[in-house]
Each structure stands twice: as C-alpha cells, then as structure tokens.
Design an enzyme around this catalytic site. Sequence first.
Site, PDB file in Angstrom:
ATOM      1  N   MET A 159       0.833  -1.201   0.000  1.00 46.68           N
ATOM      2  CA  MET A 159       0.000   0.000   0.000  1.00 46.68           C
ATOM      3  C   MET A 159       0.870   1.253   0.000  1.00 46.68           C
ATOM      4  O   MET A 159       0.412   2.342   0.355  1.00 46.68           O
ATOM      5  CB  MET A 159      -0.952  -0.006   1.195  1.00 46.68           C
ATOM      6  CG  MET A 159      -2.004  -1.104   1.093  1.00 46.68           C
ATOM      7  SD  MET A 159      -3.511  -0.774   2.020  1.00 46.68           S
ATOM      8  CE  MET A 159      -2.886  -0.647   3.683  1.00 46.68           C
ATOM      9  N   HIS A 191       9.356  -3.600   3.330  1.00 44.11           N
ATOM     10  CA  HIS A 191       8.880  -3.829   1.956  1.00 44.11           C
ATOM     11  C   HIS A 191      10.048  -4.159   1.021  1.00 44.11           C
ATOM     12  O   HIS A 191       9.957  -5.053   0.183  1.00 44.11           O
ATOM     13  CB  HIS A 191       8.176  -2.575   1.411  1.00 44.11           C
ATOM     14  CG  HIS A 191       6.946  -2.178   2.143  1.00 44.11           C
ATOM     15  ND1 HIS A 191       6.883  -1.034   2.902  1.00 44.11           N
ATOM     16  CD2 HIS A 191       5.720  -2.752   2.224  1.00 44.11           C
ATOM     17  CE1 HIS A 191       5.669  -0.917   3.412  1.00 44.11           C
ATOM     18  NE2 HIS A 191       4.945  -1.949   3.025  1.00 44.11           N
ATOM     19  N   ASP A 203       2.286  -9.091   9.397  1.00 44.44           N
ATOM     20  CA  ASP A 203       0.854  -9.347   9.228  1.00 44.44           C
ATOM     21  C   ASP A 203       0.635 -10.865   9.201  1.00 44.44           C
ATOM     22  O   ASP A 203       0.229 -11.432   8.189  1.00 44.44           O
ATOM     23  CB  ASP A 203       0.353  -8.695   7.947  1.00 44.44           C
ATOM     24  CG  ASP A 203       0.494  -7.179   7.993  1.00 44.44           C
ATOM     25  OD1 ASP A 203      -0.165  -6.551   8.834  1.00 44.44           O
ATOM     26  OD2 ASP A 203       1.288  -6.629   7.205  1.00 44.44           O
TER      27      ASP A 203
END
Length: 280
Positions: A30, A37, A150
């Site tokens: 996102m 990332h 996550d």
Amino acid sequence: MKVIRSVKELTETMVQLRNENKSIGLVPTMGALHAGHLSLMERARKENDVVVASVFVNPTQFNNPTDLATYPRTEEADCRLMTDAGVDYAFIPSVEEVYPEPDTRVFDLGEVAAVMEGPMRPGHFNGVAQIVSKLFAMVTPTRAYFGEKDFQQIAVIRRMVQLENFEIEIVDCPIKRHDDGLAMSSRNVRLTPDQRKVAPAIHRILAESTGLKHTLAVEELKRKVIAEIDAQPFMKTEYFEIVHPLTMQPVASWSDTDIPVGCITVYCGDVRLIDNIKYA
C-alpha cells in the site's frame, strides 16, 4: 523500472512475460515503503526473472475512514525505492481503475479470519481477499511475497488462494525491525517523538516472555504481557493471543502446537501497532 497504471496494460505485459516462460514475483503493497517492503522486493529479485510491485491503498480493507484518510501516500519516494530494489514493473493504479464497479464478493475465509483482527476490524480481511485476488488474476505471478508482521493476513491469503484455485506460491518473509526492535510499519511515522521512544517496549516485552514458556501457563503469560505493556506510557493492548500458526486459533496449553505464535495489537496513542513472536 516501468510504471503501469492501467489494468489492461498490466495484464497484457504479464501475458507476454509468461509466454516467454519468465517467472514472476509479485510484492503487493500500500506504499509508504520502508526497509521491510524492500526486503520482500529484494528476495523476489533473487528468486524470479521479473519483479512486479503494486502500490495501492485499498479502500475495501479499511473499516475506519479516518485510518484510510490518514494512511501515508508517498508515490515519488516509493518509486525511487522500488527502482533501487530492482523492481521491473510498478503497478500504481487509481481506485477507479481497480474498482470500476463495487466489488461485492464475499469470501468464505473460515476460522483463520474469525479471531483477532477479524472481529476487531469487520470486513478487513474480506477487503484484503478482494484486492489480493484481483492482483493475482491480473499478474498471475509465480510467487507472491508477504511480511510476517501481518501474520494472520498470510493465513487469510493462503485460504483465499485455496478458495480461488490459484497456482501461486505464497512466500512469507521475516519481520524487519528497527535497531531498537520496533517492527517496521508505514504507520510508525504517525507516532509522536515520545511515543516512538516507548513503542519498542512491545517487542522487548514479547521477546522477554519467550523465556517464561516453561514456567508460566499460556493464560498466565498472556496476562503478564498485557499488564507489562499497559504499564507503559501511551500504551493500551487491544488483544494478545497465543495461537496455532496455521489455524490462528488460540491454544490452551503449550503442547497444543510445536510453535505457538503470540499475536498482539497495541494502541500507542491513537496509532494501532501490530507485532508477533514465535514461542519455539
């Protein structure tokens, strides 16, 4: 790196690459990219011929409109970082491009979505399944890369892959942390300086608790962790569960699984931080 903004161009490009027998690694994000990332992109670079990264703040997975509105958007910086990480194609679409009409699909995500983040964020995991399934259909990657911060989301995505019969390898990658232990997150930038100083206590307390596995029962350890975190300035635990790593169901005793995982969500001020740790 080539930036693609239309679904049509993305799918046509991916078809051509697959016809050339190229392996494709996908990293959905996102945006507001950080080293966590980039570690996914760098791993995808090592394991595939082509790397695709998406940057899309997906509205269907936000149950809090304020959270959606305040989510950081840093496209220019993101593109520089993706280029440095070896990304070949960056898919950066508009909401209208991804959702030309409302996505009304409801996924039967089962028990992995029924606990922890599931009840705390109604509709969140269905929104995740919607966008990730769309990206998988557009890209048809060989492998897709997700960070273990996550942890529950990865279980949900594996369930969606099973439901939709995608032939895609889901690669889960270790949590990337700052030097002080705080799990890297795009939301960390919203912490005040004082909150940022205390936030690493989440990981510190979790890490210390792994040494108590053989002296405390599961429920006792959970109560101790919550009490210690809630004693910190600015902090309030939303939940802390010790779960089976595949089903996400809470364990009653340490013998219920070989590697129980402690999953926690803590509000530091009004910033919602998540983390987890393995009790191996």
